[in-house]
Scaffold this motif. Sequence first.
Motif, mmCIF file in Angstrom:
data_model
loop_
_atom_site.group_PDB
_atom_site.id
_atom_site.type_symbol
_atom_site.label_atom_id
_atom_site.label_comp_id
_atom_site.label_asym_id
_atom_site.label_seq_id
_atom_site.Cartn_x
_atom_site.Cartn_y
_atom_site.Cartn_z
ATOM 1 N N HIS A 1 13.949 7.962 7.026
ATOM 2 C CA HIS A 1 14.764 8.616 8.222
ATOM 3 C C HIS A 1 14.305 8.150 9.468
ATOM 4 O O HIS A 1 13.370 8.133 10.021
ATOM 5 C CB HIS A 1 14.860 10.256 8.113
ATOM 6 N N ILE A 2 15.288 7.527 10.356
ATOM 7 C CA ILE A 2 14.888 6.934 11.573
ATOM 8 C C ILE A 2 14.009 7.788 12.532
ATOM 9 O O ILE A 2 13.059 7.413 12.905
ATOM 10 C CB ILE A 2 16.082 6.332 12.160
ATOM 11 N N ARG A 3 14.800 8.922 12.854
ATOM 12 C CA ARG A 3 13.738 9.875 13.923
ATOM 13 C C ARG A 3 12.700 10.221 13.262
ATOM 14 O O ARG A 3 11.591 10.284 13.878
ATOM 15 C CB ARG A 3 14.593 11.164 14.172
ATOM 16 N N THR A 4 12.453 10.697 11.747
ATOM 17 C CA THR A 4 11.278 10.853 11.226
ATOM 18 C C THR A 4 10.277 9.988 11.422
ATOM 19 O O THR A 4 9.204 10.096 11.728
ATOM 20 C CB THR A 4 11.410 11.399 9.681
ATOM 21 N N ASN A 5 10.878 8.884 10.712
ATOM 22 C CA ASN A 5 9.746 7.500 10.794
ATOM 23 C C ASN A 5 9.197 7.288 12.374
ATOM 24 O O ASN A 5 8.003 7.192 12.534
ATOM 25 C CB ASN A 5 10.432 6.202 10.387
ATOM 26 N N LEU A 6 10.188 7.307 13.167
ATOM 27 C CA LEU A 6 9.747 6.932 14.681
ATOM 28 C C LEU A 6 8.727 7.848 15.225
ATOM 29 O O LEU A 6 7.809 7.735 15.863
ATOM 30 C CB LEU A 6 10.879 6.520 15.448
ATOM 31 N N ALA B 1 0.754 -1.378 0.204
ATOM 32 C CA ALA B 1 -0.028 0.060 -0.073
ATOM 33 C C ALA B 1 0.875 1.051 0.104
ATOM 34 O O ALA B 1 0.179 2.510 -0.092
ATOM 35 C CB ALA B 1 -1.060 0.098 1.266
ATOM 36 N N GLY B 2 2.151 1.019 0.114
ATOM 37 C CA GLY B 2 3.015 2.340 0.218
ATOM 38 C C GLY B 2 3.584 2.931 1.600
ATOM 39 O O GLY B 2 4.242 3.712 1.373
ATOM 40 N N ALA B 3 3.030 2.099 2.433
ATOM 41 C CA ALA B 3 3.597 2.439 3.744
ATOM 42 C C ALA B 3 5.131 2.283 3.843
ATOM 43 O O ALA B 3 5.607 1.299 3.441
ATOM 44 C CB ALA B 3 2.843 1.696 5.125
ATOM 45 N N ARG B 4 5.769 3.099 4.506
ATOM 46 C CA ARG B 4 7.135 3.092 4.593
ATOM 47 C C ARG B 4 8.016 3.096 5.980
ATOM 48 O O ARG B 4 7.416 3.388 6.774
ATOM 49 C CB ARG B 4 7.656 4.482 4.007
ATOM 50 N N GLY B 5 9.179 2.424 5.975
ATOM 51 C CA GLY B 5 9.759 2.421 7.113
ATOM 52 C C GLY B 5 9.560 1.393 8.376
ATOM 53 O O GLY B 5 8.783 0.723 7.900
ATOM 54 N N TYR B 6 10.490 1.808 9.419
ATOM 55 C CA TYR B 6 10.385 0.832 10.291
ATOM 56 C C TYR B 6 8.688 0.670 10.830
ATOM 57 O O TYR B 6 8.107 -0.293 11.075
ATOM 58 C CB TYR B 6 11.241 1.449 11.658
ATOM 59 N N MET B 7 8.194 1.795 10.989
ATOM 60 C CA MET B 7 6.695 1.752 11.558
ATOM 61 C C MET B 7 5.842 1.896 10.433
ATOM 62 O O MET B 7 4.441 2.113 10.984
ATOM 63 C CB MET B 7 6.621 2.959 12.632
ATOM 64 N N GLN B 8 6.194 1.834 9.235
ATOM 65 C CA GLN B 8 5.122 1.561 8.014
ATOM 66 C C GLN B 8 4.168 2.807 8.071
ATOM 67 O O GLN B 8 3.017 2.604 8.321
ATOM 68 C CB GLN B 8 4.527 0.299 8.176
ATOM 69 N N VAL B 9 4.768 3.890 8.097
ATOM 70 C CA VAL B 9 3.983 5.232 7.977
ATOM 71 C C VAL B 9 3.508 5.594 6.611
ATOM 72 O O VAL B 9 4.464 5.576 5.509
ATOM 73 C CB VAL B 9 4.792 6.422 8.522
#
Length: 216
Positions: free
Chosen positions: A141-146, A116-124
């Motif tokens: 970016h780790i901090r942005t994603n979290l 669906a296009g969710a991204r990164g560690y937390m799939q935002v």
Amino acid sequence: MRSFRLLIAALACLPALAYAGAQQYEPLAASVQAALHGAVSDARAPEPIFPSPEEKVRWLGEMSQKLAKRMPDPQERLDFLKTVYYEAQRAGLDPQLVLGLIQVESGFKKYSVSGAGARGYMQVMPFWVDLIGSKGQNLFHIRTNLRFGCTILRHYLDIEKGDYYRALGRYNGSLGRPEYPNLVRGAWERQWSFVPTRVAGQTQSVGQTQNVAARN
């Protein structure tokens, strides 16, 4: 209950399991949008505050050991865990819950992208950047994603008045279905459990103080 135990067994056998979903776009009131924008726009370096220096060493040590196979580089692991603790604490979330959610959502893969296009560690989902973020923010970016992930989960918890089952369903885009909340619960309570140092004669188990009700 039987189905929940089977889910836990499956989770234990597949430590890097990813169950990425997709948050659903919902119109936000202007006041809510402004508040969430403020929550994700603070770019200060994460400096987690632990109950004590000893607790900091214990938490980082235990979590680092559990994460070692998924994230072999020690410095990357330390930076990741400090950021998880900081962002979870900032959003009023249990860091173990966030680790469990990341395990289920992305399997700790920084550049994971769902169908669906969710991204990164937390799939935002990218629409959140347009909705409450700022142009140019990188969800890998780790901090942005979290920061986004923890802020969004806190938002859903507030909407659902603290109901973790429903909030996690919203986060995954599977509201009303038990599989995802139960998987996160299993990871939270089993893979990432942590017992804090005894304080004033009382011990609480972080990661088990707030349970997600198992529903079938």
